[in-house]
Design a protein around this motif. Structure first.
Motif, short mmCIF file in Angstrom:
data_model
loop_
_atom_site.label_atom_id
_atom_site.label_comp_id
_atom_site.label_asym_id
_atom_site.label_seq_id
_atom_site.Cartn_x
_atom_site.Cartn_y
_atom_site.Cartn_z
N GLY A 134 37.62 31.13 51.27
CA GLY A 134 36.42 31.81 51.70
C GLY A 134 36.45 33.31 51.46
N SER A 135 37.61 33.83 51.04
CA SER A 135 37.72 35.26 50.72
C SER A 135 36.90 35.58 49.47
CB SER A 135 39.18 35.65 50.47
OG SER A 135 39.98 35.41 51.60
N VAL A 136 36.51 36.84 49.34
CA VAL A 136 35.90 37.34 48.11
C VAL A 136 36.96 38.15 47.37
CG1 VAL A 136 34.14 38.87 47.14
CG2 VAL A 136 33.58 37.40 49.10
N VAL A 137 37.18 37.81 46.11
CA VAL A 137 38.17 38.52 45.31
C VAL A 137 37.48 39.44 44.32
CG1 VAL A 137 40.06 36.88 45.57
CG2 VAL A 137 38.37 36.48 43.80
N LEU A 138 37.99 40.66 44.20
CA LEU A 138 37.49 41.66 43.26
C LEU A 138 38.36 41.61 42.03
CD1 LEU A 138 37.09 44.60 45.83
CD2 LEU A 138 35.48 42.76 45.31
N LEU A 139 37.76 41.41 40.87
CA LEU A 139 38.51 41.07 39.66
C LEU A 139 38.26 42.05 38.52
CD1 LEU A 139 37.71 37.24 39.68
CD2 LEU A 139 39.77 38.36 40.58
N LYS A 140 39.32 42.24 37.73
CA LYS A 140 39.23 43.06 36.52
C LYS A 140 39.81 42.26 35.36
CE LYS A 140 39.00 46.66 33.76
NZ LYS A 140 37.68 47.12 33.26
N ALA A 141 39.04 42.09 34.30
CA ALA A 141 39.53 41.39 33.11
C ALA A 141 40.61 42.22 32.44
CB ALA A 141 38.38 41.12 32.14
N VAL A 142 41.73 41.58 32.15
CA VAL A 142 42.85 42.27 31.47
C VAL A 142 43.35 41.39 30.34
CG1 VAL A 142 43.54 43.53 33.55
CG2 VAL A 142 44.61 41.33 33.04
N ASP A 143 44.07 42.01 29.42
CA ASP A 143 44.70 41.25 28.35
C ASP A 143 45.90 40.48 28.91
OD1 ASP A 143 44.72 41.15 25.17
OD2 ASP A 143 46.81 41.23 25.86
N ILE A 147 49.83 41.39 31.90
CA ILE A 147 50.19 40.76 33.17
C ILE A 147 51.48 41.38 33.71
CG2 ILE A 147 51.03 38.61 34.21
CD1 ILE A 147 49.12 37.09 32.36
N ILE A 148 51.44 41.74 34.99
CA ILE A 148 52.60 42.31 35.67
C ILE A 148 53.18 41.25 36.60
CG2 ILE A 148 53.41 44.12 37.24
CD1 ILE A 148 50.97 45.77 36.32
N PRO A 149 54.41 40.81 36.37
CA PRO A 149 55.00 39.79 37.25
C PRO A 149 54.99 40.22 38.71
CG PRO A 149 56.35 40.11 35.29
CD PRO A 149 55.31 41.19 35.28
N GLY A 150 54.61 39.28 39.57
CA GLY A 150 54.55 39.55 41.00
C GLY A 150 53.15 39.84 41.50
N GLU A 151 52.19 40.10 40.58
CA GLU A 151 50.82 40.38 40.97
C GLU A 151 49.99 39.09 40.95
OE1 GLU A 151 49.67 43.31 41.97
OE2 GLU A 151 51.51 44.43 41.58
N GLU A 152 48.83 39.14 41.61
CA GLU A 152 47.93 37.98 41.68
C GLU A 152 46.87 38.07 40.59
OE1 GLU A 152 48.26 37.39 46.53
OE2 GLU A 152 46.63 38.59 45.67
N TYR A 153 46.64 36.93 39.94
CA TYR A 153 45.67 36.85 38.85
C TYR A 153 44.89 35.54 38.92
CZ TYR A 153 48.43 40.57 36.64
OH TYR A 153 49.08 41.74 36.38
N VAL A 154 43.67 35.57 38.40
CA VAL A 154 42.96 34.34 38.07
C VAL A 154 43.26 34.06 36.61
CG1 VAL A 154 40.73 33.21 37.82
CG2 VAL A 154 41.14 34.72 39.77
N ILE A 155 43.87 32.92 36.36
CA ILE A 155 44.27 32.54 35.00
C ILE A 155 43.34 31.44 34.50
CG2 ILE A 155 46.12 31.58 33.57
CD1 ILE A 155 46.83 34.32 34.64
N VAL A 156 42.73 31.67 33.35
CA VAL A 156 41.88 30.66 32.70
C VAL A 156 42.64 30.15 31.48
CG1 VAL A 156 39.65 30.18 31.62
CG2 VAL A 156 39.81 31.89 33.46
N SER A 157 43.03 28.88 31.52
CA SER A 157 43.74 28.28 30.39
C SER A 157 42.94 27.11 29.85
CB SER A 157 45.14 27.82 30.82
OG SER A 157 45.05 26.64 31.60
N VAL A 198 42.30 36.32 31.49
CA VAL A 198 43.08 36.73 32.66
C VAL A 198 42.26 37.76 33.45
CG1 VAL A 198 45.21 37.81 33.49
CG2 VAL A 198 45.25 36.41 31.41
N TYR A 199 42.21 37.57 34.77
CA TYR A 199 41.54 38.51 35.65
C TYR A 199 42.51 38.94 36.75
CZ TYR A 199 37.31 36.81 33.37
OH TYR A 199 36.36 36.48 32.43
N LYS A 200 42.79 40.21 36.80
CA LYS A 200 43.69 40.73 37.83
C LYS A 200 42.93 40.85 39.16
CE LYS A 200 46.59 44.74 38.98
NZ LYS A 200 47.63 43.93 39.60
N VAL A 201 43.55 40.41 40.25
CA VAL A 201 42.96 40.56 41.58
C VAL A 201 43.20 42.00 42.02
CG1 VAL A 201 42.99 39.80 43.98
CG2 VAL A 201 43.34 38.13 42.15
#
Length: 209
Positions: A134-143, A147-157, A198-201
């Protein structure tokens, strides 16, 4: 790249911020009826100088140049400014893959947040308390190379779309997608070559029910 709001989206952003209905807003700024605004919504008319000046006369916080052209910020008062983020009232894991073809439902103005492209709901359970359902996530498209290990992302594969914390995998050329609720959800190992977007949270709005 963040979409530029059309004429109606800018009017709607002000109406939502003022917490009014369209008809009440029209009467409030001195229009005889809401039809003037509905013509803008249908794309038949642009925002006239008269309408813009009526809005700014009643809401001086709103920037007239932004209202007329979409350039700059919604608010002329620096203290009220913030990132203007298109919000899509849809589940991010179900709809992020079709983001380019969607129409935003409204615009969030969020101060003290970095550059974002969009906001969507997260209805999943895998992230547990880290990103409650139910949370709203604010996203930024990145290459995907950013990707930085340890961070949260929405991954589209090719096979899945998921919001997870990303870690390095033992296998070269792969990533390990880690759930916040690791007791109930397994890690996912994904080949980097399978990733389409890839979208970074960048932020989370956690709604307390």
């Amino acid at each position: 790249m963040r979409e530029k709001q059309n004429n109606w989206q800018r009017i709607e952003a002000v109406i939502n911020w003022a917490n009014m209905s369209t008809n009440y807003f029209a009467r409030h700024i001195g229009l005889a009826r809401g039809e003037n605004l509905y013509q803008i919504k249908r794309g038949n008319n642009g925002i006239s100088l008269d309408v813009a000046e009526r809005i700014v006369a009643h809401f001086p916080q709103v920037d007239k140049l932004w209202l007329l052209t979409g350039e700059g910020q919604m608010f002329s008062d620096q203290r009220l400014r913030g990132a203007q983020i298109p919000y899509y009232n849809k589940d991010v894991e179900q709809h992020i893959a079709e983001y380019d073809g969607l129409q935003s439902d409204e615009v969030f103005v969020v101060p003290a947040v970095g550059d974002c492209d969009l906001a969507m709901r997260y209805e999943g359970r895998a992230m547990g308390a880290s990103v409650p359902s139910g949370s709203v996530v604010l996203l930024k498209a990145v290459d995907r190379d950013a990707i930085i290990p340890g961070e949260e992302y929405v991954i589209v594969s090719r096979k899945i779309v998921t919001l997870r914390k990303v870690r390095a995998a033992a296998r070269e050329g792969a990533l390990r997608l880690v759930a916040g609720d690791s007791e109930n959800f397994d890690d996912i190992v994904l080949d980097v070559s399978d990733i389409k977007a890839v979208y970074k949270v960048k932020g989370k709005l956690i709604i307390n029910s």
